[in-house]
Design an enzyme around this catalytic site. Sequence first.
Site, PDB file in Angstrom:
ATOM      1  N   GLN A 139      16.827   0.256   8.560  1.00  0.00           N
ATOM      2  CA  GLN A 139      15.485   0.254   9.138  1.00  0.00           C
ATOM      3  C   GLN A 139      14.525   1.077   8.282  1.00  0.00           C
ATOM      4  O   GLN A 139      13.326   1.123   8.559  1.00  0.00           O
ATOM      5  CB  GLN A 139      15.537   0.819  10.557  1.00  0.00           C
ATOM      6  CG  GLN A 139      16.417   0.013  11.504  1.00  0.00           C
ATOM      7  CD  GLN A 139      16.668   0.744  12.808  1.00  0.00           C
ATOM      8  OE1 GLN A 139      15.979   0.551  13.793  1.00  0.00           O
ATOM      9  NE2 GLN A 139      17.682   1.603  12.819  1.00  0.00           N
ATOM     10  N   HIS A 144      12.873  -3.651   7.734  1.00  0.00           N
ATOM     11  CA  HIS A 144      11.437  -3.410   7.876  1.00  0.00           C
ATOM     12  C   HIS A 144      10.694  -3.487   6.546  1.00  0.00           C
ATOM     13  O   HIS A 144       9.549  -3.040   6.462  1.00  0.00           O
ATOM     14  CB  HIS A 144      11.195  -2.050   8.534  1.00  0.00           C
ATOM     15  CG  HIS A 144      11.710  -1.977   9.932  1.00  0.00           C
ATOM     16  ND1 HIS A 144      12.110  -0.807  10.537  1.00  0.00           N
ATOM     17  CD2 HIS A 144      11.903  -2.957  10.859  1.00  0.00           C
ATOM     18  CE1 HIS A 144      12.524  -1.055  11.767  1.00  0.00           C
ATOM     19  NE2 HIS A 144      12.418  -2.353  11.983  1.00  0.00           N
ATOM     20  N   CYS A 194      24.617  13.550   9.772  1.00  0.00           N
ATOM     21  CA  CYS A 194      25.173  12.360   9.114  1.00  0.00           C
ATOM     22  C   CYS A 194      25.974  12.703   7.866  1.00  0.00           C
ATOM     23  O   CYS A 194      27.057  12.155   7.634  1.00  0.00           O
ATOM     24  CB  CYS A 194      24.045  11.391   8.741  1.00  0.00           C
ATOM     25  SG  CYS A 194      23.129  10.721  10.137  1.00  0.00           S
ATOM     26  N   GLY A 215      21.015  13.109  17.926  1.00  0.00           N
ATOM     27  CA  GLY A 215      20.289  13.057  19.181  1.00  0.00           C
ATOM     28  C   GLY A 215      20.650  11.862  20.045  1.00  0.00           C
ATOM     29  O   GLY A 215      21.551  11.078  19.748  1.00  0.00           O
ATOM     30  N   VAL A 244      12.442   2.219   4.800  1.00  0.00           N
ATOM     31  CA  VAL A 244      11.650   1.461   3.822  1.00  0.00           C
ATOM     32  C   VAL A 244      11.626   2.154   2.463  1.00  0.00           C
ATOM     33  O   VAL A 244      10.775   1.875   1.636  1.00  0.00           O
ATOM     34  CB  VAL A 244      10.207   1.246   4.343  1.00  0.00           C
ATOM     35  CG1 VAL A 244      10.209   0.380   5.601  1.00  0.00           C
ATOM     36  CG2 VAL A 244       9.490   2.574   4.613  1.00  0.00           C
ATOM     37  N   ASP A 245      12.592   3.047   2.235  1.00  0.00           N
ATOM     38  CA  ASP A 245      12.547   3.890   1.042  1.00  0.00           C
ATOM     39  C   ASP A 245      13.381   3.382  -0.132  1.00  0.00           C
ATOM     40  O   ASP A 245      13.299   3.930  -1.238  1.00  0.00           O
ATOM     41  CB  ASP A 245      12.978   5.322   1.386  1.00  0.00           C
ATOM     42  CG  ASP A 245      14.297   5.386   2.155  1.00  0.00           C
ATOM     43  OD1 ASP A 245      15.224   4.611   1.835  1.00  0.00           O
ATOM     44  OD2 ASP A 245      14.404   6.218   3.085  1.00  0.00           O
ATOM     45  N   GLY A 291      22.340   7.510  11.759  1.00  0.00           N
ATOM     46  CA  GLY A 291      21.030   8.143  11.659  1.00  0.00           C
ATOM     47  C   GLY A 291      19.896   7.395  12.316  1.00  0.00           C
ATOM     48  O   GLY A 291      18.770   7.432  11.820  1.00  0.00           O
TER      49      GLY A 291
END
Length: 268
Positions: free
Chosen positions: A98, A116, A259, A243, A100-101, A215
């Site tokens: 997910q 994405h 992670c 979380g 975009v890097d 993550g």
Amino acid sequence: MAEPLVDFIAAHQRLLVLTGAGCSTASGIPDYRDQAGAWKRPPPMTYQTFTGDPAARQRYWARSLVGWQRFGSAAPNAVHRALAALQGQGRVQCLVTQNVDGLHDAAGSTGVIDLHGRLDAITCLGCGRRGRRESFQQHLVAENPGWAQLPAGIAPDGDADLDAVDFSAFKVPDCAHCGGILKPDVVFFGESVPRARVEAVQAHLDAADAVLVVGSSLMVWSGFRFVRAAAQAGLPIAIVNQGTTRADSLVTLKCAEDCSQALAFLLG
């Protein structure tokens, strides 16, 4: 070492791996949500606002000009390398991110589906032409002298926090071919993931024997729907996330660890 996670991975040969922002925080890219899954900051700009409001586009690209300087130079961390190593063991059916890097690719993962899109590319909403973000960045800097030197706090996905700044004089170049609106080649909030991309992920999910989420809080429907589909199909699901996630009630295993620590055994 998280022994149940080691056992889960060892028990499956065709993992669909779905990753989120928690994979990239150690690379200096902030995430959007806290451990309860709530927004840490105002939600990102929507597609409708970006396309419908010229002033909003000025603000977006000004902040992006400043933020790209750090985002564009981010390097893969141990999480990206661990998942590339897992793929090297032949245990990954597909890696879907997910984010975009582009950091999974940079770490050596192959066949990654960027759910994405990617921030290192731009697209024209008029003619559909695509270009490199780095070239567009140079154009932005040339058209807006001094902006690159403004002090700013780093924000998620190449954004930057610019306080008390007047964006009205910021120049946003249009497409050189058709004069259309230029947009980062990513899926904004309020925009749909391309159907072909969704179908490609679903095809890999159909061929997978388990799902591993790393993550991600899965608060966004575009990623959560695949985990829900996996649960409906009876596939085992493991989540590595510190979380709360939207899929906590669906999982076989929840590993509430950092992670990089949880996956460190893959680099041993």
